[in-house]
Design a protein around this motif. Sequence first.
Motif, mmCIF file in Angstrom:
data_model
loop_
_atom_site.group_PDB
_atom_site.id
_atom_site.type_symbol
_atom_site.label_atom_id
_atom_site.label_comp_id
_atom_site.label_asym_id
_atom_site.label_seq_id
_atom_site.Cartn_x
_atom_site.Cartn_y
_atom_site.Cartn_z
ATOM 1 N N THR A 1 -18.057 5.663 17.274
ATOM 2 C CA THR A 1 -17.557 6.995 16.947
ATOM 3 C C THR A 1 -16.675 6.784 15.707
ATOM 4 N N HIS A 2 -16.828 7.880 14.834
ATOM 5 C CA HIS A 2 -16.159 7.891 13.319
ATOM 6 C C HIS A 2 -14.470 8.170 13.430
ATOM 7 N N ARG A 3 -13.740 7.119 12.963
ATOM 8 C CA ARG A 3 -12.620 7.391 13.164
ATOM 9 C C ARG A 3 -12.071 8.502 12.056
ATOM 10 N N ARG A 4 -11.254 9.684 12.598
ATOM 11 C CA ARG A 4 -10.535 10.505 11.690
ATOM 12 C C ARG A 4 -9.741 10.068 10.936
ATOM 13 N N GLY A 5 -9.269 10.986 10.123
ATOM 14 C CA GLY A 5 -8.220 10.744 9.262
ATOM 15 C C GLY A 5 -8.640 10.630 7.693
ATOM 16 N N ARG A 6 -7.497 10.284 7.034
ATOM 17 C CA ARG A 6 -7.945 10.219 5.562
ATOM 18 C C ARG A 6 -8.500 9.159 5.074
ATOM 19 N N PRO A 7 -9.601 9.290 4.228
ATOM 20 C CA PRO A 7 -10.537 8.198 3.832
ATOM 21 C C PRO A 7 -9.567 7.334 3.218
ATOM 22 N N ARG A 8 -10.131 5.857 3.265
ATOM 23 C CA ARG A 8 -9.391 4.774 2.492
ATOM 24 C C ARG A 8 -9.953 4.891 0.977
ATOM 25 N N LYS A 9 -8.932 4.676 0.026
ATOM 26 C CA LYS A 9 -8.976 4.464 -1.299
ATOM 27 C C LYS A 9 -9.930 3.549 -1.723
ATOM 28 N N TYR A 10 -9.387 2.174 -1.279
ATOM 29 C CA TYR A 10 -9.831 0.740 -1.381
ATOM 30 C C TYR A 10 -10.563 0.335 -0.326
ATOM 31 N N LYS A 11 -11.846 -0.364 -0.444
ATOM 32 C CA LYS A 11 -12.561 -0.710 0.658
ATOM 33 C C LYS A 11 -11.833 -2.028 1.278
ATOM 34 N N ALA B 1 -5.812 -5.698 -6.441
ATOM 35 C CA ALA B 1 -6.263 -5.670 -7.986
ATOM 36 C C ALA B 1 -5.732 -4.526 -8.676
ATOM 37 N N ALA B 2 -5.957 -3.480 -7.847
ATOM 38 C CA ALA B 2 -5.156 -2.106 -8.404
ATOM 39 C C ALA B 2 -4.106 -2.080 -8.687
ATOM 40 N N LYS B 3 -3.210 -2.580 -7.799
ATOM 41 C CA LYS B 3 -1.673 -2.591 -7.923
ATOM 42 C C LYS B 3 -1.314 -3.394 -9.042
ATOM 43 N N THR B 4 -2.014 -4.609 -9.277
ATOM 44 C CA THR B 4 -1.739 -5.445 -10.128
ATOM 45 C C THR B 4 -1.962 -4.862 -11.721
ATOM 46 N N ARG B 5 -3.150 -4.098 -11.612
ATOM 47 C CA ARG B 5 -3.556 -3.399 -12.906
ATOM 48 C C ARG B 5 -2.508 -2.330 -13.547
ATOM 49 N N GLN B 6 -1.830 -1.685 -12.333
ATOM 50 C CA GLN B 6 -0.920 -0.809 -12.421
ATOM 51 C C GLN B 6 0.419 -1.287 -12.881
ATOM 52 N N GLN B 7 0.705 -2.377 -12.408
ATOM 53 C CA GLN B 7 1.958 -2.942 -12.871
ATOM 54 C C GLN B 7 1.695 -3.454 -14.354
ATOM 55 N N ARG B 8 0.738 -4.007 -14.655
ATOM 56 C CA ARG B 8 0.367 -4.451 -16.017
ATOM 57 C C ARG B 8 0.521 -3.429 -17.079
ATOM 58 N N VAL B 9 -0.129 -2.280 -16.723
ATOM 59 C CA VAL B 9 -0.112 -1.039 -17.715
ATOM 60 C C VAL B 9 1.540 -0.446 -17.661
ATOM 61 N N TYR B 10 2.040 -0.439 -16.513
ATOM 62 C CA TYR B 10 3.713 -0.002 -16.566
ATOM 63 C C TYR B 10 4.352 -0.940 -17.520
ATOM 64 N N ARG B 11 4.178 -2.388 -17.267
ATOM 65 C CA ARG B 11 4.927 -3.074 -18.057
ATOM 66 C C ARG B 11 4.709 -3.464 -19.514
ATOM 67 N N SER B 12 3.484 -2.983 -19.863
ATOM 68 C CA SER B 12 3.022 -2.859 -21.387
ATOM 69 C C SER B 12 3.826 -2.015 -22.045
ATOM 70 N N HIS B 13 4.028 -0.788 -21.730
ATOM 71 C CA HIS B 13 4.887 0.200 -22.390
ATOM 72 C C HIS B 13 6.486 -0.559 -22.723
ATOM 73 N N PRO B 14 6.451 0.049 -23.997
ATOM 74 C CA PRO B 14 7.661 -0.553 -24.854
ATOM 75 C C PRO B 14 8.961 0.196 -23.941
ATOM 76 N N ASN B 15 9.962 -0.534 -23.970
ATOM 77 C CA ASN B 15 11.077 -0.248 -23.080
ATOM 78 C C ASN B 15 11.764 1.087 -23.668
ATOM 79 N N VAL B 16 12.122 2.041 -22.878
ATOM 80 C CA VAL B 16 12.739 3.156 -23.660
ATOM 81 C C VAL B 16 14.326 2.771 -23.769
#
Length: 128
Positions: free
Chosen positions: A58-68, A75-90
């Motif tokens: 039976t298929h589980r209902r609910g929101r589909p997963r973004k990552y398998k 890995a996606a979270k790590t990439r997101q943090q690298r991009v955030y940290r690469s911006h110059p500080n305000v």
Amino acid sequence: MLLAIQKSYELLANYGFFAREICDKCGIVLGAVRFTRHNASEVHCSRECRGDAERSTTHRRGRPRKYKSERERRAAKTRQQRVYRSHPNVEKTVRIQSETKNLQTQKAPLSYLGTPGPGEPLISNQQT
């Protein structure tokens, strides 16, 4: 298949349990769990006996997963943090003295309010 009431009482007398139905394909006595099809009178003990064992569960209902997998999510979270940290500080905006209206100079030091300084006891032993 529905058993005759006489057969049900024979099972009770011989084996100590009462059953009303048996599997239409293999003849196993059915308990609380049975497999049926909509608008069909057949009753089966399992998906294999019913003939659709290869079908997915039976298929589980609910929101589909973004990552398998967990690895992809991390890995996606790590990439997101690298991009955030690469911006110059305000930098903070500089405070304009004319807008503060000399509020800094109007503050009284803590010693003026009668609070003890560092190393002094909170309660004085002086009695008046």
